[in-house]
Design an enzyme around this catalytic site. Structure first.
Site, PDB file in Angstrom:
ATOM      1  N   CYS A  55       0.827  -1.211   0.000  1.00  0.00           N
ATOM      2  CA  CYS A  55       0.000   0.000   0.000  1.00  0.00           C
ATOM      3  C   CYS A  55       0.865   1.267   0.000  1.00  0.00           C
ATOM      4  O   CYS A  55       1.869   1.344   0.716  1.00  0.00           O
ATOM      5  CB  CYS A  55      -0.923  -0.007   1.229  1.00  0.00           C
ATOM      6  SG  CYS A  55      -2.031   1.410   1.252  1.00  0.00           S
TER       7      CYS A  55
ATOM      8  N   ARG B  30     -18.261  -2.262  17.296  1.00  0.00           N
ATOM      9  CA  ARG B  30     -17.551  -3.534  17.077  1.00  0.00           C
ATOM     10  C   ARG B  30     -16.237  -3.586  17.863  1.00  0.00           C
ATOM     11  O   ARG B  30     -15.392  -2.703  17.724  1.00  0.00           O
ATOM     12  CB  ARG B  30     -17.278  -3.751  15.589  1.00  0.00           C
ATOM     13  CG  ARG B  30     -16.595  -5.103  15.335  1.00  0.00           C
ATOM     14  CD  ARG B  30     -16.485  -5.454  13.861  1.00  0.00           C
ATOM     15  NE  ARG B  30     -17.767  -5.380  13.203  1.00  0.00           N
ATOM     16  CZ  ARG B  30     -17.997  -4.675  12.101  1.00  0.00           C
ATOM     17  NH1 ARG B  30     -17.031  -3.999  11.523  1.00  0.00           N
ATOM     18  NH2 ARG B  30     -19.202  -4.659  11.564  1.00  0.00           N
TER      19      ARG B  30
ATOM     20  N   CYS C 182     -19.591  -5.417   3.033  1.00  0.00           N
ATOM     21  CA  CYS C 182     -18.830  -4.234   3.449  1.00  0.00           C
ATOM     22  C   CYS C 182     -17.520  -4.250   2.675  1.00  0.00           C
ATOM     23  O   CYS C 182     -16.960  -5.320   2.450  1.00  0.00           O
ATOM     24  CB  CYS C 182     -18.566  -4.289   4.955  1.00  0.00           C
ATOM     25  SG  CYS C 182     -17.624  -2.862   5.552  1.00  0.00           S
TER      26      CYS C 182
ATOM     27  N   CYS D 103       0.556   4.584   6.954  1.00  0.00           N
ATOM     28  CA  CYS D 103      -0.060   4.442   8.282  1.00  0.00           C
ATOM     29  C   CYS D 103       0.894   3.683   9.223  1.00  0.00           C
ATOM     30  O   CYS D 103       1.268   2.531   8.934  1.00  0.00           O
ATOM     31  CB  CYS D 103      -1.385   3.708   8.167  1.00  0.00           C
ATOM     32  SG  CYS D 103      -2.426   4.376   6.845  1.00  0.00           S
TER      33      CYS D 103
ATOM     34  N   CYS E  58       0.382  -0.066  10.324  1.00  0.00           N
ATOM     35  CA  CYS E  58      -0.130  -1.073   9.384  1.00  0.00           C
ATOM     36  C   CYS E  58       0.948  -1.987   8.806  1.00  0.00           C
ATOM     37  O   CYS E  58       1.984  -1.532   8.306  1.00  0.00           O
ATOM     38  CB  CYS E  58      -0.875  -0.381   8.246  1.00  0.00           C
ATOM     39  SG  CYS E  58      -1.732  -1.569   7.184  1.00  0.00           S
TER      40      CYS E  58
ATOM     41  N   CYS F  98     -16.826  -8.536   5.138  1.00  0.00           N
ATOM     42  CA  CYS F  98     -16.071  -7.295   4.919  1.00  0.00           C
ATOM     43  C   CYS F  98     -14.821  -7.594   4.115  1.00  0.00           C
ATOM     44  O   CYS F  98     -13.995  -8.415   4.535  1.00  0.00           O
ATOM     45  CB  CYS F  98     -15.634  -6.694   6.250  1.00  0.00           C
ATOM     46  SG  CYS F  98     -16.956  -6.547   7.443  1.00  0.00           S
TER      47      CYS F  98
ATOM     48  N   CYS G  85     -19.312   2.642   8.048  1.00  0.00           N
ATOM     49  CA  CYS G  85     -18.633   1.941   9.130  1.00  0.00           C
ATOM     50  C   CYS G  85     -17.362   2.745   9.386  1.00  0.00           C
ATOM     51  O   CYS G  85     -16.493   2.811   8.513  1.00  0.00           O
ATOM     52  CB  CYS G  85     -18.295   0.517   8.683  1.00  0.00           C
ATOM     53  SG  CYS G  85     -17.209  -0.366   9.826  1.00  0.00           S
TER      54      CYS G  85
END
Ligand code: SAM
Ligand code: DTB
Ligand code: SF4
Length: 365
Positions: free
Chosen positions: A66, A275, A143, A70, A73, A112, A203
């Protein structure tokens, strides 16, 4: 004897409000723990069955590589030399549908799908759309979490029938740039409003344990609760410290402090699913039980999240048995409104639509 009751407030305790101030939220957060839990559990009971927890299942449809940085991550290309994670291509649609079928047989009602993208490329959208359509046809809620979306992307996803889009704000606006430098907090809010305007349910939640202060945690919830509409789902993740990422050595979160954030999310967003997301493998059963009492009513089931471990079916089943918790069935009215075909309820776990050849034990848990 002092009899303690809920404090009288002008508004009902479960009022759906969008005008929270930090001071109000902080005052609730700082209540004596028992008062906070009692209030959160009371709010939960006004809107949900306290002994039912929704099971959502995650699948990484495109892992690693990616472009975003972040700090938490495993999938950022910026940390690949430390994590050693290899990037993979977008999964074949059929493989995704096979995984979704298995998840459904294990009682998951929401599927998801996550991709390690800054934003989807237009060449990928046909496959993504086919995944949404295919999973929906299985009778599950869908999702997706694909990074930032353009106006075109949201229209395509809405037309495919996507139910939810996950896009977390992760932390407070103030702390955001300490964790992510390749995009801004405002970029995140822009995508959320595009998703909302397209008529896709939202979400959005965040992570506890990034090194943020308690005030940052509260501000994150104030931002979510003061959106024009509350996100229908609010995932609260506890940081999974991934070796090789900049946050690998972050201090562990105090479990009681974590439960306070779950309780506050429940009180500030009374009708949303809260959640209990990443980080459950490191949580004791007692911590998870307190989270359920404090209003968490959804988990990710299965042995993996996107790249990291999750407790798995046997452990969750054992915990649910101890607590008398049952998996929440799909709300059939809401599902019908959303165009999802649901199986007769005794076949909710197997997804066979109740054919005569079905051998599956029905209420799987
Ligand atoms: N690329 C998309 C995005 O960022 O929106 C989707 C996938 S991303 C992995 C989804 C969310 O997972 C992040 O926003 C973050 O809240 C959470 N997450 C990722 N890594 C985590 C970790 N190590 N511990 C806890 N939560 C994490
Ligand atoms: C969310 O809030 N948590 C999920 C989901 N949304 C996409 C992701 C958790 C990821 C945990 C780290 C991993 O598996 O790599
Ligand atoms: Fe990419 Fe999402 Fe991971 Fe950030 S959290 S690096 S955007 S996959």
């Amino acid at each position: 004897m002092n009899v303690h009751v809920l404090p009288m407030t002008a508004a009902p305790i479960d009022a759906v409000r969008h005008d929270w101030t930090r001071a109000e939220a902080q005052a609730i957060h700082d209540l004596p723990f028992n008062d906070l839990l009692f209030r959160a559990a009371t709010v939960q009971r006004l809107h949900f069955d306290p002994n039912k927890v929704q099971l959502a299942r995650l699948l990484s449809i495109k892992t690693g590589g990616c472009a975003e940085d972040c700090g938490y991550c495993s999938q950022s290309a910026h940390h690949a030399s430390g994590t050693g994670l290899k990037a993979s291509k977008l999964m074949e649609v059929e493989r995704v549908l096979n995984e979704a079928r298995k998840a459904k047989a294990q009682g998951a009602t929401r599927y998801c799908m996550g991709a390690a993208w800054r934003s989807p490329k237009s060449r990928d959208m046909d496959s993504v759309v086919a995944m949404v359509e295919g999973v929906k046809a299985l009778g599950m809620e869908t999702c997706m979490t694909l990074g930032m979306l353009s106006d075109d992307d949201v229209v395509k996803l809405k037309d495919a029938g996507l139910d939810y889009y996950n896009h977390n704000i992760d932390t407070s606006e103030r702390y955001y740039s300490e964790i992510i430098k390749t995009r801004t907090f405002a970029d995140r809010l822009d995508t959320l409003s595009r998703v909302r305007e397209a008529g896709i349910k939202v979400c959005s939640g965040g992570i506890v344990g990034l090194g943020e202060t308690i005030e940052d945690r509260i501000d994150m919830l104030v931002t979510l609760a003061n959106l024009e509409q509350h996100p229908e789902s609010v995932p609260i993740n506890m940081l999974i410290p991934i070796p090789g990422t900049p946050l690998e050595n972050r201090k562990k979160v105090d479990p009681i402090a974590f439960v306070r954030i779950i309780a506050l999310a429940r009180i500030m967003m009374p009708t949303s699913f809260v959640r209990l997301s990443a980080g459950r493998t490191e949580m004791s059963e007692e911590t998870q039980a307190l989270c359920f009492f404090a209003g968490a009513n959804s988990i990710f089931c299965g042995e993996t999240l996107l790249t990291a471990d999750n407790p798995g079916e046997d452990k969750d089943q054992a915990l649910f048995n101890k607590l008398g918790i049952e998996p929440m069935a799909l709300d059939t009215d809401a599902a019908a409104d959303a165009g999802i075909e649901t199986a007769p309820s005794e076949h909710a776990g197997c997804g066979c639509s109740g054919t005569s050849s079905c051998q599956t034990a029905t209420s799987a848990r």
